[in-house]
Design an enzyme around this catalytic site. Structure first.
Site, mmCIF file in Angstrom:
data_model
loop_
_atom_site.group_PDB
_atom_site.id
_atom_site.type_symbol
_atom_site.label_atom_id
_atom_site.label_comp_id
_atom_site.label_asym_id
_atom_site.label_seq_id
_atom_site.Cartn_x
_atom_site.Cartn_y
_atom_site.Cartn_z
ATOM 1 N N CYS A 1 -12.279 -3.487 2.163
ATOM 2 C CA CYS A 1 -12.775 -2.411 1.298
ATOM 3 C C CYS A 1 -12.486 -2.697 -0.166
ATOM 4 O O CYS A 1 -11.872 -3.693 -0.501
ATOM 5 C CB CYS A 1 -12.100 -1.115 1.711
ATOM 6 S SG CYS A 1 -10.318 -1.191 1.447
ATOM 7 N N ASP B 1 3.068 5.411 -5.988
ATOM 8 C CA ASP B 1 2.972 4.976 -4.596
ATOM 9 C C ASP B 1 3.697 6.009 -3.726
ATOM 10 O O ASP B 1 4.566 6.731 -4.208
ATOM 11 C CB ASP B 1 3.617 3.590 -4.466
ATOM 12 C CG ASP B 1 3.684 3.138 -3.024
ATOM 13 O OD1 ASP B 1 2.690 3.323 -2.293
ATOM 14 O OD2 ASP B 1 4.749 2.610 -2.619
ATOM 15 N N ARG B 2 3.332 6.088 -2.441
ATOM 16 C CA ARG B 2 3.924 7.129 -1.591
ATOM 17 C C ARG B 2 5.189 6.648 -0.860
ATOM 18 O O ARG B 2 6.307 6.980 -1.247
ATOM 19 C CB ARG B 2 2.869 7.615 -0.569
ATOM 20 C CG ARG B 2 3.214 8.937 0.083
ATOM 21 C CD ARG B 2 2.295 9.253 1.274
ATOM 22 N NE ARG B 2 2.745 8.568 2.483
ATOM 23 C CZ ARG B 2 2.157 8.685 3.672
ATOM 24 N NH1 ARG B 2 1.066 9.417 3.817
ATOM 25 N NH2 ARG B 2 2.641 8.049 4.729
ATOM 26 N N ASP B 3 5.000 5.835 0.178
ATOM 27 C CA ASP B 3 6.133 5.479 1.049
ATOM 28 C C ASP B 3 7.163 4.612 0.319
ATOM 29 O O ASP B 3 6.824 3.591 -0.273
ATOM 30 C CB ASP B 3 5.617 4.745 2.297
ATOM 31 C CG ASP B 3 4.633 5.623 3.070
ATOM 32 O OD1 ASP B 3 4.822 6.851 3.078
ATOM 33 O OD2 ASP B 3 3.659 5.074 3.633
ATOM 34 N N LYS C 1 -4.867 -1.409 -2.057
ATOM 35 C CA LYS C 1 -4.067 -2.076 -3.091
ATOM 36 C C LYS C 1 -3.719 -3.483 -2.617
ATOM 37 O O LYS C 1 -3.449 -3.652 -1.437
ATOM 38 C CB LYS C 1 -2.756 -1.299 -3.352
ATOM 39 C CG LYS C 1 -2.937 0.047 -4.001
ATOM 40 C CD LYS C 1 -1.596 0.758 -4.223
ATOM 41 C CE LYS C 1 -0.964 1.259 -2.952
ATOM 42 N NZ LYS C 1 0.232 2.118 -3.146
HETATM 43 ZN ZN LIG Z 1 -9.777 1.009 1.550
#
Ligand SMILES: [Zn+2]
Length: 429
Positions: A355, A255-257, A359
């Site tokens: 979408c 994960d990024r942040d 996640k």
């Molecule tokens: Zn998406």
């Protein structure tokens, strides 16, 4: 299907010093076999049966070394001696009459093991005229870099001798292999010494569809004695072969942040990125293992209208450039720009949707698995929220929760760690 390849074996190898005085670079041995022969074996494995070797320096030695290989009936190998030393381009111009269909070009001093079918599929899917195989470098600040849009179309070149070395660019550079359409050939000038990177690509970019194929596979040049030694070691340890994407790969999804960079709310500008020191160390550790390092991040900043897809891409280029200058590289970044809830002021309605990638849904993981042929059972997800852990669990990955999140949740990770570095240390002992 691609059937033809040109190997550029004309270089003098001056950086190799005395070791290349008697033996040309393409004949330097890896595990007792010349690099050139390793290359031919790889090409043959992928059904390439017409190989043109453009040579100059110590050409006779190169020809002699091929006597045995040439006896293989399914292979047609031609050694073409340049009429004079023509850099990397002029020699191709001299044999252009034989290059009537798409062909690979490969430098004779590159040790590689790549899935040629994947490159060819990428090339044809994008209707590309010139596909450049690229990879991140561990020294972007002083490398020749190139710029791409979100579909990997090449939009600019940033050679180190003309650009501002402190300016941020995507951390991708030429790996020494191309797939060209014959459309390129009329754009080359006969009898002129020229180099693709410096003299040709920047001048044909508005005439051809050019794409960058970014791959974690093994492609290393043998420019210096140190590098040859490194490649010999990698080959012996199976690293060269194992990275070919036709083989199952192991990955650490991150994960990024809050994991790689400090959580500061929504990040909509590159200047808001603060990369953790422990994350740099962790990613470097992954890079020297047999895991890929792949970022999986929800970025609803786009749907909220806080920044555009292009601006988000700039943030990611900054992240990769910053990591690169510290010697760490990400193999890919997958992001979800969407958000399901509509009806807010300033939102970008194009991205307001339910979408498959946000996640804890697993769409981004599935895309990565396809792109890199990943073995999920052997792979991990490291994140700091229940969303990451749920996503990882749903995708059949082992999960590690990092940080000191106080969220009440019944989602149970495989294990916990203080930060990314500790998590990676749990995986790679
Ligand atoms: Zn998406």
């Amino acid at each position: 299907m691609v059937h033809k390849t040109v190997i550029l074996a004309g270089g003098k190898g001056t950086r190799l010093g005395s070791i290349s005085k008697k033996i040309p670079k393409p004949l330097q041995l890896i595990d007792g076999i010349p690099i050139l022969h390793h290359q031919i074996a790889l090409l043959a494995r992928y059904g390439i049966n017409e190989i043109y070797i453009i040579a100059n320096y110590l050409c006779e030695q190169i020809e002699d070394s091929l006597q045995e290989i040439k006896k293989q009936k399914h292979l047609k190998i031609n050694v073409h001696k340049e009429s004079k030393e023509l850099g990397t381009v002029g020699g191709i111009k001299e044999i252009e009459h034989t290059l009537t269909e798409d062909f690979f070009v490969l430098y004779g001093d590159i040790m590689l093991d790549v899935d040629l079918h994947r490159i060819a599929a990428f090339h044809s899917k994008n209707n590309s005229d010139a596909t450049l195989v690229v990879h991140p470098t561990d020294h972007p600040r002083d490398s020749d870099l190139l710029g791409v849009d979100t579909s990997n179309k090449i939009i600019d070149f940033y050679p180190k001798h003309v650009r501002d070395l402190d300016a941020v660019h995507p951390n991708i550079s030429n790996a020494g292999m191309y797939l060209f359409s014959p459309k390129l050939l009329p754009l080359l000038t006969e009898g002129v010494k020229a180099d693709f990177g410096k003299d040709i690509f920047p001048n044909v970019i508005d005439k051809l569809n050019m794409y960058a194929y970014n791959t974690p596979e093994y492609l290393k040049d043998m420019g210096t004695p140190d590098r040859i030694e490194k490649v010999r070691k990698d080959f012996k340890n199976g690293i060269v072969q194992a990275r070919n994407l036709s083989q199952k790969q192991k990955a650490i999804f991150i994960d990024r942040d809050g994991v790689i960079n400090k959580f500061v709310g929504y990040i909509s500008k590159p200047t808001q990125l603060v990369v953790f020191d422990n994350a740099i160390k962790a990613i470097k550790k992954i890079n020297t293992s047999n895991f890929l390092a792949i970022v999986i991040t929800n970025q609803p900043v786009v749907a909220r209208g806080l920044c555009s897809i292009e601006e988000l891409q700039e943030i990611h280029h900054t992240l990769e450039f910053t990591l690169g200058n510290a010697g760490a590289k990400l193999d890919a970044i997958f992001f979800c720009p969407h958000h399901p809830d509509k009806g807010f002021e300033g939102e970008n309605v194009d991205y307001k949707k339910d979408c498959r990638c946000r996640k804890p849904k697993t769409g981004m993981i599935e895309d990565a698995v396809t792109q890199f042929n990943i073995d999920v059972e052997e792979s991990y997800f490291i994140g700091d929220t229940w969303r990451d852990i749920t996503c990882g669990t749903n995708a059949n990955l082992k999960t590690i929760l990092v940080g000191d999140t106080q969220q009440e949740t019944n989602v149970i990770p495989t294990s916990k760690a203080k930060n990314l570095l500790e998590a990676v240390q749990q995986i790679i002992k």
